[in-house]
Design a protein around this motif. Structure first.
Motif, PDB file in Angstrom:
ATOM      1  N   SER A 189      74.118 -34.374  67.528  1.00 36.93           N
ATOM      2  CA  SER A 189      72.723 -33.945  66.963  1.00 36.93           C
ATOM      3  C   SER A 189      72.288 -32.498  67.778  1.00 36.93           C
ATOM      4  O   SER A 189      72.038 -31.600  66.920  1.00 36.93           O
ATOM      5  CB  SER A 189      71.623 -35.007  67.123  1.00 36.93           C
ATOM      6  OG  SER A 189      70.351 -34.544  66.926  1.00 36.93           O
ATOM      7  N   PHE A 190      72.576 -32.534  69.040  1.00 37.38           N
ATOM      8  CA  PHE A 190      72.084 -31.273  69.742  1.00 37.38           C
ATOM      9  C   PHE A 190      73.234 -30.240  69.070  1.00 37.38           C
ATOM     10  O   PHE A 190      72.533 -28.837  68.876  1.00 37.38           O
ATOM     11  CB  PHE A 190      72.508 -31.186  71.312  1.00 37.38           C
ATOM     12  CG  PHE A 190      72.094 -30.326  71.914  1.00 37.38           C
ATOM     13  CD1 PHE A 190      70.552 -30.315  72.733  1.00 37.38           C
ATOM     14  CD2 PHE A 190      72.799 -29.172  72.325  1.00 37.38           C
ATOM     15  CE1 PHE A 190      70.272 -29.339  73.288  1.00 37.38           C
ATOM     16  CE2 PHE A 190      72.211 -28.096  73.048  1.00 37.38           C
ATOM     17  CZ  PHE A 190      71.113 -28.269  73.662  1.00 37.38           C
ATOM     18  N   ALA A 191      74.432 -30.366  68.590  1.00 36.74           N
ATOM     19  CA  ALA A 191      75.351 -29.271  68.410  1.00 36.74           C
ATOM     20  C   ALA A 191      74.922 -28.858  66.925  1.00 36.74           C
ATOM     21  O   ALA A 191      74.814 -27.724  66.857  1.00 36.74           O
ATOM     22  CB  ALA A 191      76.665 -29.818  68.259  1.00 36.74           C
ATOM     23  N   ARG A 192      74.622 -29.793  66.178  1.00 36.92           N
ATOM     24  CA  ARG A 192      74.105 -29.353  64.841  1.00 36.92           C
ATOM     25  C   ARG A 192      72.652 -28.663  64.520  1.00 36.92           C
ATOM     26  O   ARG A 192      72.536 -27.619  64.096  1.00 36.92           O
ATOM     27  CB  ARG A 192      73.731 -30.780  63.982  1.00 36.92           C
ATOM     28  CG  ARG A 192      74.987 -31.441  63.068  1.00 36.92           C
ATOM     29  CD  ARG A 192      74.428 -32.433  62.037  1.00 36.92           C
ATOM     30  NE  ARG A 192      73.434 -33.310  62.679  1.00 36.92           N
ATOM     31  CZ  ARG A 192      73.725 -34.537  63.297  1.00 36.92           C
ATOM     32  NH1 ARG A 192      75.288 -34.662  63.630  1.00 36.92           N
ATOM     33  NH2 ARG A 192      73.082 -35.364  63.840  1.00 36.92           N
ATOM     34  N   ASN A 193      71.763 -29.128  65.584  1.00 37.20           N
ATOM     35  CA  ASN A 193      70.571 -28.202  65.704  1.00 37.20           C
ATOM     36  C   ASN A 193      70.740 -26.916  66.376  1.00 37.20           C
ATOM     37  O   ASN A 193      70.082 -25.773  65.989  1.00 37.20           O
ATOM     38  CB  ASN A 193      69.331 -29.195  66.404  1.00 37.20           C
ATOM     39  CG  ASN A 193      68.994 -30.274  65.730  1.00 37.20           C
ATOM     40  OD1 ASN A 193      68.909 -30.181  64.529  1.00 37.20           O
ATOM     41  ND2 ASN A 193      68.884 -31.152  66.303  1.00 37.20           N
ATOM     42  N   LEU A 194      71.730 -26.754  67.326  1.00 33.96           N
ATOM     43  CA  LEU A 194      71.679 -25.461  68.045  1.00 33.96           C
ATOM     44  C   LEU A 194      72.590 -24.710  66.902  1.00 33.96           C
ATOM     45  O   LEU A 194      72.268 -23.269  67.093  1.00 33.96           O
ATOM     46  CB  LEU A 194      72.739 -25.773  69.174  1.00 33.96           C
ATOM     47  CG  LEU A 194      72.969 -24.551  70.089  1.00 33.96           C
ATOM     48  CD1 LEU A 194      71.625 -23.669  70.614  1.00 33.96           C
ATOM     49  CD2 LEU A 194      74.092 -24.888  71.299  1.00 33.96           C
ATOM     50  N   GLY A 195      73.546 -25.283  66.236  1.00 37.07           N
ATOM     51  CA  GLY A 195      74.302 -24.302  65.297  1.00 37.07           C
ATOM     52  C   GLY A 195      73.337 -23.755  64.392  1.00 37.07           C
ATOM     53  O   GLY A 195      73.564 -22.711  63.764  1.00 37.07           O
ATOM     54  N   LYS A 196      72.056 -24.334  63.937  1.00 33.36           N
ATOM     55  CA  LYS A 196      71.175 -23.800  63.150  1.00 33.36           C
ATOM     56  C   LYS A 196      70.597 -22.548  63.632  1.00 33.36           C
ATOM     57  O   LYS A 196      69.945 -21.832  63.073  1.00 33.36           O
ATOM     58  CB  LYS A 196      70.103 -24.696  62.443  1.00 33.36           C
ATOM     59  CG  LYS A 196      70.437 -26.016  61.856  1.00 33.36           C
ATOM     60  CD  LYS A 196      69.704 -26.784  61.738  1.00 33.36           C
ATOM     61  CE  LYS A 196      70.389 -28.156  60.892  1.00 33.36           C
ATOM     62  NZ  LYS A 196      69.298 -29.121  60.850  1.00 33.36           N
ATOM     63  N   LEU A 197      70.621 -22.545  65.118  1.00 30.39           N
ATOM     64  CA  LEU A 197      69.869 -21.257  65.598  1.00 30.39           C
ATOM     65  C   LEU A 197      70.642 -20.117  66.187  1.00 30.39           C
ATOM     66  O   LEU A 197      70.369 -19.214  66.740  1.00 30.39           O
ATOM     67  CB  LEU A 197      69.256 -21.999  66.812  1.00 30.39           C
ATOM     68  CG  LEU A 197      68.197 -22.879  66.672  1.00 30.39           C
ATOM     69  CD1 LEU A 197      67.521 -23.397  67.688  1.00 30.39           C
ATOM     70  CD2 LEU A 197      66.964 -22.102  65.697  1.00 30.39           C
ATOM     71  N   THR A 198      72.190 -20.361  66.067  1.00 36.03           N
ATOM     72  CA  THR A 198      72.772 -19.189  66.484  1.00 36.03           C
ATOM     73  C   THR A 198      74.171 -19.197  65.691  1.00 36.03           C
ATOM     74  O   THR A 198      74.705 -20.398  64.705  1.00 36.03           O
ATOM     75  CB  THR A 198      73.470 -19.769  67.735  1.00 36.03           C
ATOM     76  OG1 THR A 198      74.465 -18.694  68.433  1.00 36.03           O
ATOM     77  CG2 THR A 198      74.228 -21.019  67.934  1.00 36.03           C
ATOM     78  N   ASP A 199      74.892 -17.887  65.682  1.00 38.10           N
ATOM     79  CA  ASP A 199      76.119 -17.721  64.945  1.00 38.10           C
ATOM     80  C   ASP A 199      77.292 -18.216  65.840  1.00 38.10           C
ATOM     81  O   ASP A 199      78.375 -18.162  65.465  1.00 38.10           O
ATOM     82  CB  ASP A 199      76.152 -16.415  64.391  1.00 38.10           C
ATOM     83  CG  ASP A 199      75.261 -16.014  63.287  1.00 38.10           C
ATOM     84  OD1 ASP A 199      74.861 -17.078  62.466  1.00 38.10           O
ATOM     85  OD2 ASP A 199      74.832 -14.976  63.119  1.00 38.10           O
ATOM     86  N   ILE A 200      77.051 -18.419  67.020  1.00 37.40           N
ATOM     87  CA  ILE A 200      78.162 -18.717  68.136  1.00 37.40           C
ATOM     88  C   ILE A 200      79.008 -20.123  67.589  1.00 37.40           C
ATOM     89  O   ILE A 200      78.277 -21.052  67.715  1.00 37.40           O
ATOM     90  CB  ILE A 200      77.469 -18.569  69.514  1.00 37.40           C
ATOM     91  CG1 ILE A 200      77.246 -17.270  69.883  1.00 37.40           C
ATOM     92  CG2 ILE A 200      78.591 -19.050  70.478  1.00 37.40           C
ATOM     93  CD1 ILE A 200      76.373 -17.390  71.293  1.00 37.40           C
TER      94      ILE A 200
END
Length: 135
Positions: free
Chosen positions: A73-84
């Motif tokens: 879940s953390f990865a999914r949500n972080l992925g929405k905020l960064t292109d890294i």
């Protein structure tokens, strides 16, 4: 950048530019997701990070428990905020292995508490580097 996501802290590690050796960087105290994500993005900008390797704490039998689901879940949500790019990396036993190493090195309980998260992040990152043929 290696990330050991805990319930109270986030351990961070970096690799050298040749992607050979992972080194502990710092431990961030967790607050809310938005602040945690911004702290990670700030470190990524500061160090020119090319990718995140997020520990994926699977159960010993390979199944997913609550901690693995939280990391996803953390990865999914972080992925929405960064292109890294973000890769989940099996981190079974990483904290236990690091703790054992620190005990063998006769590190005090206090010292172990200070460094275990960022050292676990380095352990996670080193595993990924080794598997990908960089380490």
């Amino acid at each position: 950048m290696g990330i050991d996501l805990g319930t109270k802290t986030i351990g961070l590690a970096l690799s050298d530019v040749s992607l050979t050796i992972a080194s502990p960087l710092e431990t961030i105290r967790r607050t809310k997701f938005g602040a945690d994500a911004e702290a990670l993005r700030a470190v990524a900008r500061q160090h020119g990070i090319g990718g995140f390797v997020l520990g994926h704490p699977l159960n010993l039998d390979g199944s997913k428990g609550p901690r693995a689901q939280a990391s996803e879940s953390f990865a999914r949500n972080l992925g929405k905020l960064t292109d890294i790019p973000i890769a989940l990396w099996d981190e079974r036993m990483s904290t236990a292995a690091v703790t054992r190493t620190l005990i063998e090195a006769d590190a005090s309980r206090r010292r172990r508490a200070e460094v275990v998260d960022k050292m676990a992040a380095a352990f996670i990152l080193q595993g990924a580097l080794d598997r990908l043929g960089y380490g």
